[in-house]
Design an enzyme around this catalytic site. Structure first.
Site, PDB file in Angstrom:
ATOM      1  N   LYS A 151       0.928  -1.192   0.047  1.00 47.02           N
ATOM      2  CA  LYS A 151      -0.050  -0.031   0.009  1.00 47.02           C
ATOM      3  C   LYS A 151       0.919   1.112   0.062  1.00 47.02           C
ATOM      4  O   LYS A 151       2.046   1.331   0.387  1.00 47.02           O
ATOM      5  CB  LYS A 151      -0.845  -0.037   1.322  1.00 47.02           C
ATOM      6  CG  LYS A 151      -2.271   0.803   1.255  1.00 47.02           C
ATOM      7  CD  LYS A 151      -3.228  -0.036   0.375  1.00 47.02           C
ATOM      8  CE  LYS A 151      -4.601   0.711   0.431  1.00 47.02           C
ATOM      9  NZ  LYS A 151      -5.644  -0.363   0.026  1.00 47.02           N
TER      10      LYS A 151
HETATM   11  N1  GLU Z   1      -7.535  -0.257  -3.422  1.00 45.77           N
HETATM   12  C1  GLU Z   1      -8.144  -1.101  -3.421  1.00 45.77           C
HETATM   13  C2  GLU Z   1      -8.219  -2.082  -2.199  1.00 45.77           C
HETATM   14  O1  GLU Z   1      -7.972  -1.651  -1.232  1.00 45.77           O
HETATM   15  C3  GLU Z   1      -7.610  -2.063  -4.768  1.00 45.77           C
HETATM   16  C4  GLU Z   1      -6.179  -2.460  -4.681  1.00 45.77           C
HETATM   17  C5  GLU Z   1      -5.621  -3.172  -5.897  1.00 45.77           C
HETATM   18  O2  GLU Z   1      -6.395  -3.115  -6.915  1.00 45.77           O
HETATM   19  O3  GLU Z   1      -4.530  -3.344  -6.010  1.00 45.77           O
HETATM   20  O4  GLU Z   1      -8.513  -3.254  -2.383  1.00 45.77           O
END
Ligand code: GLU
Length: 426
Positions: free
Chosen positions: A116
């Protein structure tokens, strides 16, 4: 409280999302009987990069923002997870979200680890040029961690396809070659995938249908309250209504509205397009801060930020089922209250995994250089989510635990297996 206000813990302690997710992982490790070394490997993030993001603003002065990219665990594949722009963000929040991604990718069984990133900035007052400069400088600063085989970001809170296009372009410029596989959630014209935009919401709806079926509850006529009217919350108003459910209340950062007869999705969308908020929607009554989750309903969907379902909110929740569209909306103490009150929670790592699953499909298409038809994406998404739901349900039932503990046990077991098979380097 509104959708923008992460809540405190039981004794007024600030909610600690990292402690919450590590507690769940530790609990699963205990249940699985993992040895202490393996537990430590899984719990401790692999790498945490903190960067200064200096940006020249339109009036000529320079701001220096803080940014991060965290790889929590990459034993199952490249890091995967969104980039969020939010004022007040800190490294514990990013690390918690990265750890959630590790579990989430394992629950839906896609070949990624958890990552993240984000920048502590409120993008609302930024001009388009400022937003682009923040994005490109941040992408440059964390570029050493990114790549189709290393770490693949995607949109998250306050970021979108346009931001992904800038990141993809920045990485492509640095490496001197087109690198569409470095991000997902891109615009279609540069290698995005059909069906990516609504995938999180579709997964939430599929989980809702599945849990209602398991609990013997009827979908048509069921009342829904939704917190959040963004990328995930807004499509949900349409999708639930199209199943014959009644969305009786919606809240966003500026306020909340209630209509027991059901809110008209098109009318609300038109109002928000015009005013920027659900507040003041004429075909519904305004409700006060903290009222949304008290409304009697069959389903509550938190689709905004973390930590909003506190023990106190849980105590007065008017819904029978919670499907977590947001990441980390429920604090640990609230889970005990839900268990005592018989409220069933479909956890974030399963319920909102449609987004990252569609991201996996987009990454595969970018690697292949061959776009899939929309119906193929939809069918594969449905299949993945269905399997993940069933596996979670079965695991929870077998262990006699909540769906959250079942899902985390399933995810941690898969991560542990990968870690064990790969062995310890050197
Ligand atoms: N931001 C989204 C989540 O928290 C998608 C993450 C992604 O597709 O890598 O799952």
């Amino acid at each position: 409280m509104n959708a923008a206000t992460p809540a405190g813990g039981p004794a007024g302690e600030p909610f600690d999302p990292l402690a919450a997710v590590l507690g769940l992982i530790e609990d699963a490790a205990e249940q699985l009987g993992l040895d202490a070394g393996l537990r430590r490997i899984i719990a401790i993030p692999e790498r945490v990069l903190e960067v200064a993001v200096p940006v020249r603003m339109d009036d000529g002065h320079v701001e220096v923002l803080r940014g991060w990219r965290v790889h929590h665990d990459t034993s199952r594949g490249p890091g995967k997870g969104g980039i969020r722009f939010r004022g007040g963000m800190d490294v514990r929040e990013v690390t918690a979200l990265a750890a959630e991604m590790t579990v989430k990718c394992a629950v839906v069984d896609i070949p990624f680890g958890g990552a993240k990133g984000g920048v502590a900035v409120d993008p609302a007052p930024l001009s388009l040029g400022e937003l682009e400069r923040v994005t490109r400088r941040y992408a440059f600063d964390v570029a050493t961690l990114l790549g189709p085989d290393r770490d693949v970001p995607a949109p998250d809170v306050n970021t979108d396809a346009r931001v992904m296009a800038w990141i993809m372009d920045t990485i492509s410029m640095i490496s001197g070659q087109s690198t569409p596989g470095v991000v997902t959630g891109k615009p279609l014209a540069i290698g995005g995938s059909a069906g990516h935009l609504g995938a999180t919401s579709s997964g939430v709806v599929q989980c809702t249908q599945a849990i209602f079926e398991r609990l013997g509850m009827r979908v048509p006529g069921a009342r829904v309250v939704i917190q959040g009217y963004g990328k995930v919350g807004a499509p949900l108003v349409y999708l639930f209504t199209s199943l014959g459910m009644r969305v009786v209340a919606v809240e966003d950062v500026a306020g909340a509205v209630h209509n027991p007869a059901g809110i008209d999705p098109a009318g609300l969308a038109e109002h928000v397009a015009r005013t920027g908020t659900v507040r003041g929607f004429p075909s519904a009554d305004p409700i006060g801060a903290g009222e949304l989750f008290r409304i009697e309903s069959e389903l509550a969907v938190p689709a905004a930020l973390a930590g909003v379902l506190t023990a106190d909110v849980a105590e007065h929740l008017g819904a029978k089922v919670v499907v977590e569209a947001a990441n980390g909306p429920t604090v640990p103490e609230a889970d005990s209250v839900f268990a005592r009150r018989g409220v069933v929670v479909v956890p974030d790592v399963l319920a909102n995994a449609g987004g990252v699953t569609a991201s996996y499909f987009e990454w595969a298409q970018s690697r292949q250089g061959y776009p899939w038809e929309a119906d193929l994406v939809a069918a594969r998404l449905h299949d993945k989510m269905g399997r993940a739901f069933d596996a979670t349900w079965d695991r929870a039932e077998r262990l006699g635990v909540s769906l959250r503990r079942g899902a985390v046990a399933l995810g941690v077991e898969r991560v542990a297996e990968a870690t064990r098979l790969r062995g310890l380097f050197p």
